[in-house]
Write a protein that holds these residues in place. Structure first.
Motif, PDB file in Angstrom:
ATOM      1  N   ASP A   2       0.814  -1.215   0.000  1.00 37.45           N
ATOM      2  CA  ASP A   2       0.000   0.000   0.000  1.00 37.45           C
ATOM      3  C   ASP A   2       0.850   1.268   0.000  1.00 37.45           C
ATOM      4  O   ASP A   2       0.431   2.300  -0.511  1.00 37.45           O
ATOM      5  N   LYS A   3       2.055   1.199   0.556  1.00 39.91           N
ATOM      6  CA  LYS A   3       2.928   2.368   0.559  1.00 39.91           C
ATOM      7  C   LYS A   3       3.541   2.596  -0.816  1.00 39.91           C
ATOM      8  O   LYS A   3       3.802   3.726  -1.201  1.00 39.91           O
ATOM      9  N   ILE A   4       3.779   1.533  -1.562  1.00 41.33           N
ATOM     10  CA  ILE A   4       4.366   1.663  -2.899  1.00 41.33           C
ATOM     11  C   ILE A   4       3.293   1.949  -3.937  1.00 41.33           C
ATOM     12  O   ILE A   4       3.494   2.750  -4.836  1.00 41.33           O
ATOM     13  N   LEU A   5       2.132   1.312  -3.800  1.00 45.04           N
ATOM     14  CA  LEU A   5       1.034   1.498  -4.755  1.00 45.04           C
ATOM     15  C   LEU A   5      -0.263   1.846  -4.032  1.00 45.04           C
ATOM     16  O   LEU A   5      -1.171   1.029  -3.946  1.00 45.04           O
ATOM     17  N   PRO A   6      -0.372   3.067  -3.511  1.00 45.68           N
ATOM     18  CA  PRO A   6      -1.610   3.446  -2.823  1.00 45.68           C
ATOM     19  C   PRO A   6      -2.809   3.379  -3.761  1.00 45.68           C
ATOM     20  O   PRO A   6      -2.661   3.576  -4.970  1.00 45.68           O
ATOM     21  N   PRO A   7      -4.016   3.121  -3.234  1.00 45.98           N
ATOM     22  CA  PRO A   7      -5.188   2.919  -4.085  1.00 45.98           C
ATOM     23  C   PRO A   7      -5.789   4.194  -4.690  1.00 45.98           C
ATOM     24  O   PRO A   7      -6.499   4.123  -5.661  1.00 45.98           O
ATOM     25  N   LYS A   8      -5.543   5.366  -4.149  1.00 48.12           N
ATOM     26  CA  LYS A   8      -6.168   6.612  -4.641  1.00 48.12           C
ATOM     27  C   LYS A   8      -5.109   7.595  -5.111  1.00 48.12           C
ATOM     28  O   LYS A   8      -3.953   7.245  -5.265  1.00 48.12           O
ATOM     29  N   ASN A   9      -5.522   8.863  -5.297  1.00 47.97           N
ATOM     30  CA  ASN A   9      -4.624   9.900  -5.796  1.00 47.97           C
ATOM     31  C   ASN A   9      -3.337   9.941  -4.974  1.00 47.97           C
ATOM     32  O   ASN A   9      -3.358  10.204  -3.781  1.00 47.97           O
ATOM     33  N   PHE A  10      -2.256   9.696  -5.633  1.00 44.26           N
ATOM     34  CA  PHE A  10      -0.948   9.723  -5.002  1.00 44.26           C
ATOM     35  C   PHE A  10       0.057  10.082  -6.076  1.00 44.26           C
ATOM     36  O   PHE A  10      -0.219  10.048  -7.264  1.00 44.26           O
ATOM     37  N   GLY A  11       1.204  10.442  -5.665  1.00 40.87           N
ATOM     38  CA  GLY A  11       2.279  10.712  -6.600  1.00 40.87           C
ATOM     39  C   GLY A  11       3.595  10.353  -5.955  1.00 40.87           C
ATOM     40  O   GLY A  11       3.875  10.778  -4.841  1.00 40.87           O
ATOM     41  N   ILE A  12       4.349   9.544  -6.618  1.00 37.27           N
ATOM     42  CA  ILE A  12       5.647   9.159  -6.089  1.00 37.27           C
ATOM     43  C   ILE A  12       6.667  10.206  -6.507  1.00 37.27           C
ATOM     44  O   ILE A  12       6.796  10.539  -7.687  1.00 37.27           O
ATOM     45  N   ILE A  13       7.368  10.725  -5.518  1.00 33.92           N
ATOM     46  CA  ILE A  13       8.488  11.626  -5.777  1.00 33.92           C
ATOM     47  C   ILE A  13       9.720  10.896  -5.277  1.00 33.92           C
ATOM     48  O   ILE A  13       9.793  10.483  -4.124  1.00 33.92           O
ATOM     49  N   TYR A  14      10.678  10.728  -6.161  1.00 36.33           N
ATOM     50  CA  TYR A  14      11.870   9.945  -5.846  1.00 36.33           C
ATOM     51  C   TYR A  14      12.900  10.781  -5.107  1.00 36.33           C
ATOM     52  O   TYR A  14      12.934  12.006  -5.241  1.00 36.33           O
ATOM     53  N   ASP A  15      13.734  10.097  -4.336  1.00 39.58           N
ATOM     54  CA  ASP A  15      14.748  10.800  -3.540  1.00 39.58           C
ATOM     55  C   ASP A  15      15.696  11.624  -4.408  1.00 39.58           C
ATOM     56  O   ASP A  15      16.079  12.729  -4.035  1.00 39.58           O
ATOM     57  N   PHE A  16      16.050  11.149  -5.590  1.00 44.72           N
ATOM     58  CA  PHE A  16      16.952  11.918  -6.451  1.00 44.72           C
ATOM     59  C   PHE A  16      16.277  13.191  -6.967  1.00 44.72           C
ATOM     60  O   PHE A  16      16.947  14.198  -7.220  1.00 44.72           O
ATOM     61  N   GLU A  17      14.943  13.169  -7.081  1.00 47.66           N
ATOM     62  CA  GLU A  17      14.221  14.370  -7.496  1.00 47.66           C
ATOM     63  C   GLU A  17      14.196  15.397  -6.365  1.00 47.66           C
ATOM     64  O   GLU A  17      14.423  16.596  -6.596  1.00 47.66           O
ATOM     65  N   ILE A  18      13.949  14.927  -5.147  1.00 49.27           N
ATOM     66  CA  ILE A  18      13.959  15.820  -3.987  1.00 49.27           C
ATOM     67  C   ILE A  18      15.340  16.430  -3.822  1.00 49.27           C
ATOM     68  O   ILE A  18      15.483  17.639  -3.595  1.00 49.27           O
ATOM     69  N   GLU A  19      16.364  15.611  -3.968  1.00 51.72           N
ATOM     70  CA  GLU A  19      17.743  16.099  -3.841  1.00 51.72           C
ATOM     71  C   GLU A  19      18.048  17.161  -4.893  1.00 51.72           C
ATOM     72  O   GLU A  19      18.651  18.202  -4.586  1.00 51.72           O
ATOM     73  N   ALA A  20      17.624  16.928  -6.131  1.00 50.54           N
ATOM     74  CA  ALA A  20      17.854  17.907  -7.207  1.00 50.54           C
ATOM     75  C   ALA A  20      17.158  19.228  -6.896  1.00 50.54           C
ATOM     76  O   ALA A  20      17.738  20.309  -7.090  1.00 50.54           O
ATOM     77  N   ILE A  21      15.930  19.163  -6.402  1.00 46.96           N
ATOM     78  CA  ILE A  21      15.186  20.378  -6.056  1.00 46.96           C
ATOM     79  C   ILE A  21      15.854  21.091  -4.878  1.00 46.96           C
ATOM     80  O   ILE A  21      16.020  22.317  -4.894  1.00 46.96           O
ATOM     81  N   THR A  91       7.329  25.412 -12.965  1.00 46.00           N
ATOM     82  CA  THR A  91       7.335  24.496 -14.112  1.00 46.00           C
ATOM     83  C   THR A  91       8.659  24.607 -14.861  1.00 46.00           C
ATOM     84  O   THR A  91       9.254  23.589 -15.241  1.00 46.00           O
ATOM     85  N   ILE A  92       9.126  25.829 -15.061  1.00 44.14           N
ATOM     86  CA  ILE A  92      10.408  26.040 -15.751  1.00 44.14           C
ATOM     87  C   ILE A  92      11.547  25.376 -14.983  1.00 44.14           C
ATOM     88  O   ILE A  92      12.413  24.718 -15.573  1.00 44.14           O
ATOM     89  N   VAL A  93      11.549  25.520 -13.663  1.00 44.17           N
ATOM     90  CA  VAL A  93      12.593  24.905 -12.833  1.00 44.17           C
ATOM     91  C   VAL A  93      12.549  23.382 -12.961  1.00 44.17           C
ATOM     92  O   VAL A  93      13.588  22.733 -13.160  1.00 44.17           O
ATOM     93  N   LEU A  94      11.351  22.790 -12.870  1.00 43.23           N
ATOM     94  CA  LEU A  94      11.233  21.333 -12.985  1.00 43.23           C
ATOM     95  C   LEU A  94      11.713  20.849 -14.358  1.00 43.23           C
ATOM     96  O   LEU A  94      12.316  19.776 -14.464  1.00 43.23           O
ATOM     97  N   GLU A  95      11.476  21.644 -15.387  1.00 41.83           N
ATOM     98  CA  GLU A  95      11.981  21.297 -16.722  1.00 41.83           C
ATOM     99  C   GLU A  95      13.492  21.398 -16.770  1.00 41.83           C
ATOM    100  O   GLU A  95      14.157  20.523 -17.331  1.00 41.83           O
ATOM    101  N   GLU A  96      14.057  22.464 -16.202  1.00 40.62           N
ATOM    102  CA  GLU A  96      15.515  22.630 -16.176  1.00 40.62           C
ATOM    103  C   GLU A  96      16.183  21.470 -15.454  1.00 40.62           C
ATOM    104  O   GLU A  96      17.276  21.050 -15.831  1.00 40.62           O
ATOM    105  N   LEU A  97      15.544  20.967 -14.421  1.00 41.11           N
ATOM    106  CA  LEU A  97      16.098  19.847 -13.653  1.00 41.11           C
ATOM    107  C   LEU A  97      15.911  18.500 -14.355  1.00 41.11           C
ATOM    108  O   LEU A  97      16.442  17.488 -13.908  1.00 41.11           O
ATOM    109  N   GLY A  98      15.134  18.465 -15.426  1.00 41.97           N
ATOM    110  CA  GLY A  98      14.900  17.221 -16.154  1.00 41.97           C
ATOM    111  C   GLY A  98      13.877  16.318 -15.500  1.00 41.97           C
ATOM    112  O   GLY A  98      13.764  15.136 -15.842  1.00 41.97           O
ATOM    113  N   ILE A  99      13.102  16.857 -14.568  1.00 42.70           N
ATOM    114  CA  ILE A  99      12.103  16.062 -13.850  1.00 42.70           C
ATOM    115  C   ILE A  99      10.815  15.938 -14.652  1.00 42.70           C
ATOM    116  O   ILE A  99      10.113  14.936 -14.552  1.00 42.70           O
ATOM    117  N   ILE A 100      10.496  16.966 -15.432  1.00 43.30           N
ATOM    118  CA  ILE A 100       9.311  16.932 -16.285  1.00 43.30           C
ATOM    119  C   ILE A 100       9.650  17.467 -17.670  1.00 43.30           C
ATOM    120  O   ILE A 100      10.662  18.144 -17.860  1.00 43.30           O
TER     121      ILE A 100
END
Length: 169
Positions: A2-21, A91-100
């Motif tokens: 349930d922590k990896i695949l919650p049943p409702k609206n969720f979004g996984i943010i990876y540790d490398f993404e948090i670190e980049a931000i 949005t521009i920052v997330l694009e610059e970081l290669g996250i989106i």
């Protein structure tokens, strides 16, 4: 599970993404890392996901449910409580970081001749899957963000989510 695949609206943010931000040096002072993380969380929570495991999706199922998120800055503003201008900058920052990656759908004219701004498509340029209790990055054959974007554009153009749009090319 349930922590990896919650049943409702969720979004996984990876540790490398948090670190980049967290390591990003923000030049636009009103913008902060909390806003960037909030926007990424919102995008991930509402991105269509077919499955977290590889299940051999057909081209038809990929076209019917491309792994995208689409909205407008003004609409997101009402949900996350951050001004549209800040959402644009984040949005521009997330694009610059290669996250989106993003794609702005073209403006359209309604049947009364009024022009309207259309949605921006957000897409993740990579996909991480779980296999036998380990995580791995999908190959381009398994997940191609450019194909997902192509299917997303096609999906929105076919007006499956809104009925009266006419796209000029």
């Amino acid at each position: 599970m349930d922590k990896i695949l919650p049943p409702k609206n969720f979004g996984i943010i990876y540790d490398f993404e948090i670190e980049a931000i967290m390591n990003y040096k923000i030049s636009y002072k009103p913008l902060n890392k909390s806003i960037i993380l909030l926007l990424l969380s919102y995008i991930r929570a509402f991105t269509w996901v077919r499955s977290n495991e590889m299940s051999g999706h057909s081209e038809k199922s990929k076209k019917n449910k491309p792994e995208i998120f689409h909205s407008q800055f003004e609409f997101m503003e009402n949900y996350i409580g951050v001004r549209a201008k800040m959402i644009s900058k984040a949005t521009i920052v997330l694009e610059e970081l290669g996250i989106i990656k993003t794609y702005r759908m073209p403006s359209y004219r309604d049947d009364k001749g009024q022009w309207h701004t259309d949605d921006i498509i957000y897409i993740c340029p990579y996909k991480i899957v779980s296999e036998r209790k380990t995580f791995r990055l999908c190959s381009k054959d398994e997940y191609d963000w450019e194909k997902e974007l192509e299917y997303g554009i096609q999906y929105l153009r076919e007006c499956k989510y809104s009925s009266r749009k006419f796209y000029q090319e």
